[in-house]
Design an enzyme around this catalytic site. Structure first.
Site, short mmCIF file in Angstrom:
data_model
loop_
_atom_site.label_atom_id
_atom_site.label_comp_id
_atom_site.label_asym_id
_atom_site.label_seq_id
_atom_site.Cartn_x
_atom_site.Cartn_y
_atom_site.Cartn_z
N ARG A 115 1.10 -1.39 -0.18
CA ARG A 115 0.08 -0.07 -0.14
C ARG A 115 0.93 1.45 0.01
O ARG A 115 1.85 1.18 0.78
CB ARG A 115 -0.86 0.10 1.40
N THR A 399 -8.25 0.28 -10.84
CA THR A 399 -7.97 -0.88 -10.02
C THR A 399 -8.15 -2.09 -10.86
O THR A 399 -9.05 -2.32 -11.88
CB THR A 399 -8.55 -0.98 -8.82
N GLU A 419 -5.57 3.91 -7.97
CA GLU A 419 -6.70 4.32 -7.21
C GLU A 419 -7.63 4.81 -8.36
O GLU A 419 -8.76 4.05 -8.61
CB GLU A 419 -6.26 5.57 -6.28
N ASP A 439 -7.61 8.29 -0.71
CA ASP A 439 -8.55 7.24 -0.05
C ASP A 439 -8.50 7.63 1.33
O ASP A 439 -9.05 6.93 2.31
CB ASP A 439 -7.83 6.09 -0.31
N SER A 464 -8.08 0.98 2.49
CA SER A 464 -8.07 0.31 1.27
C SER A 464 -9.39 -0.41 1.35
O SER A 464 -9.73 -0.89 2.52
CB SER A 464 -7.02 -0.36 0.75
N SER A 465 -10.24 -0.35 0.20
CA SER A 465 -11.25 -1.41 0.22
C SER A 465 -10.65 -2.74 -0.38
O SER A 465 -11.57 -3.89 -0.79
CB SER A 465 -12.23 -0.96 -0.65
N GLY A 486 -13.36 -1.77 -7.80
CA GLY A 486 -14.60 -1.11 -7.58
C GLY A 486 -14.97 -0.05 -6.52
O GLY A 486 -15.64 0.12 -5.95
N GLY A 487 -13.50 0.40 -5.99
CA GLY A 487 -13.68 1.25 -4.92
C GLY A 487 -14.46 0.55 -3.83
O GLY A 487 -14.11 -0.45 -3.22
#
Ligand code: GLU
Length: 579
Positions: A115, A399, A419, A439, A464-465, A486-487
């Site tokens: 990350r 992503t 992102e 984010d 993060s998702s 997909g955020g």
């Protein structure tokens, strides 16, 4: 019943149109848009090894690496190098990633964290303007201020040292050659270049790269060369992650980030100091399985909470055509989002009460809140909950997700990102710089000054998702791997894929194609569902907003009946193939 439902779902998908799905629609049309056609094009079966990635060129390169005796991690390195070239809207050398790795010999799952980190010069007021107000989202995205230290390459370098078979340098050859000789622009990339709903494609660097000598933009079928990218790959091939994080490329990154408007503070020292991490994955039981994801600040905890709640319902005895199943799914999602928004941040900076959030008695209490109607949902009070403020994080989608199984049975499930679409829209040396720092929660505190778990801080990783998952039997045998971009909707997309594969025994292709339902707070966005389900959910207080459709990009592989089955989301260009 199930078949009928799938057909309806697929027909509905063909008309879905979000900003992100629009180019996809263009791609889908030549295939005549039936689900059978796209399923055949995108799914695969194999006996020995398999790859499911978001672009056919990337999948082919991954399969080649595996055929040459490469490991799953070798293939991941080669695939990432290709994706950064042919799918630059989603991931690349300038971005970050999370990966879970299953070692077939030890049956252990390791989580790798690549990350991005905020530079040491960042403050909690990173995205607050001179008047004390949060910056408009895209002003922040396009600024140098949004770029964190990229971690994907460093993470792959680390994983390759642990699990690579082929020489690191060789893994960049296919992508280098493609960059040198040019690759054919895919319909999806062409759609992203032409996209007007977000500002990055019109940002100066992106515009320059995507404009042909005759002044028109590159379109589907055009050959696009990227010699600068080829040179950067050569440096990384030779020096490893240091080829990116030190030396001339690092200098170029720093120089570009420090340019206005809204320059960032990134320094050479920030880049040189970056270290990815590895450690035990976050593994929890789901019915008769064990699901492993990365730890916080990834989307792993959110997905695990949702599974922990759903595991205490009867959803496995229902099926995809049952309205009550989707109600339970949506309620579990809402409860899980509420907790992850409240409590998840970078655990190096904030107390994430992960044991409390995943404690069986807490999950039982949360599952009891599902009820029969969609009432208001709020975060719970798990054991060890710190005092943290409300979250104000926004996440639009770029992503990419890949799943790889090698001939030894080792597995990679990796979600990788710049992102937003084309990240910050800024480029150096043939690749886009991420805007991952957006984010973070723009507002660092609530009105009474309580800090948000996901507030910016120097050296901190934004929440993060992304939640790449690997599923095992209790004995540690590989069952499935899945993930999606997909955020913030990633949690719902992955949850759907896992429920479909594990509980409803669908093939990974059927699971990927199934309509998505994203339930967060009082919002229920979705792909169109069959009428009966929509009516049933409306009667329970869930009116689905289906006009925009969903932009998932699920890739999944399942081990079943002595072979691997792969699936790639028909909403994007992915392919699953093996041998
Ligand atoms: N930046 C997001 C995250 O790390 C992912 C964005 C996307 O999926 O498009 O969660």
């Amino acid at each position: 019943m199930r078949r009928l439902f799938l057909t309806l779902g697929a027909a509905a998908l063909a008309v879905a149109a979000t900003p992100d799905a629009a180019p996809n629609a263009a791609w889908a049309s030549p295939s005549a848009g039936t689900e059978t056609t796209s399923a055949v094009r995108q799914s695969g079966q194999a006996r020995h090894a398999m790859v499911a990635a978001a672009n056919p060129l990337a999948t082919s390169v991954g399969v080649e690496v595996l055929r040459a005796g490469g490991s799953a991690v070798d293939a991941a390195v080669a695939i990432q190098a290709v994706l950064g070239l042919v799918e630059p809207q989603s991931s690349g050398l300038g971005g970050g990633a999370f990966m879970v790795y299953y070692d077939a010999k030890t049956r252990k799952v390791t989580a790798y964290d690549g990350r991005e980190k905020a530079p040491m010069g960042a403050t909690e007021r990173l995205f607050i303007d001179d008047e004390g107000k949060p910056l408009p989202f895209f002003d922040a995205v396009l600024g140098g201020v949004s770029t964190g230290v990229p971690g994907a390459v460093a993470m792959l370098d680390m994983a390759h040292r642990d699990h690579g078979h082929l020489p690191w340098a060789n893994l960049f050859e296919p992508a280098r050659k493609l960059a040198e000789e040019g690759f054919i622009v895919s319909p999806r990339l062409a759609g992203m270049i032409a996209l007007k709903q977000v500002p990055q494609p019109s940002a100066p660097d992106a515009k320059r790269y995507f404009t042909k000598p005759d002044g028109t933009p590159y379109g589907a079928g055009d050959r696009l060369r990227n010699p600068a990218y080829a040179r950067t790959l050569q440096r990384i091939a030779r020096y490893g992650a240091s080829g990116l994080l030190t030396g001339p490329v690092a200098q170029d990154i720093v120089d570009r980030v420090r340019e206005g408007p809204r320059p960032g503070t990134l320094t050479l020292a920030d880049l040189a100091a970056y270290r990815p991490t590895s450690g035990p994955a976050l593994c929890r039981p789901y019915r008769i399985y064990i699901v492993c994801t990365p730890q916080a600040p990834s989307g792993g905890p959110g997905l695990q909470i949702a599974l922990g709640i759903l595991g205490r319902t009867d959803i496995a005895r229902r099926d995809a055509g049952d309205e009550k199943a989707w109600f339970e799914f949506a309620q579990a999602s809402r409860l899980a989002y509420a907790d992850r928004d409240r409590y998840v941040g970078d655990p190096a900076f904030v107390d994430v009460p992960i044991e409390g959030l995943l404690a069986p008695e807490y999950l039982r209490r949360r599952a009891d809140l599902i009820g029969d109607k969609a009432g208001p949902v709020t975060f719970g009070l798990p054991r060890g909950a710190p005092r943290s403020g409300p979250d104000a994080t926004a996440e639009p989608g770029g992503t990419s997700h890949m799943v790889i199984v090698d001939a030894q049975g080792n597995v990679v499930s990796m979600t990788t990102t710049v992102e937003s679409i084309f990240g910050s829209g800024r480029m150096v040396d043939g690749f886009f710089l991420n805007n991952q720092l957006t984010d973070f929660s723009f507002s660092p505190t609530d009105r009474d000054g309580t800090p948000a778990a996901n507030a910016p801080a120097p050296g901190k990783r934004p929440r993060s998702s992304m939640a790449p998952a690997i599923v095992l039997t209790p004995e540690g045998r590989f069952v499935a791997a899945a993930g999606s971009p997909g955020g913030s909707s990633i949690q719902a997309y992955n949850l759907k894929a896992l429920v479909a594969v594990l509980d409803w025994e669908m093939s990974p292709q059927e699971a990927a194609a199934l309509p998505n339902l994203v339930a967060k707070g009082d919002q229920f966005t979705a792909d169109p569902f069959p009428e009966a389900i929509m009516r049933g959910l409306a009667a329970r207080g869930m009116s689905l907003l289906t006009a925009r459709g969903e932009a998932s990009g699920i890739q999944a592989i399942v081990a079943r009946n002595g072979r691997y089955e792969g699936g790639a989301d028909p909403r994007r260009e992915g392919r699953a193939r093996g041998f």
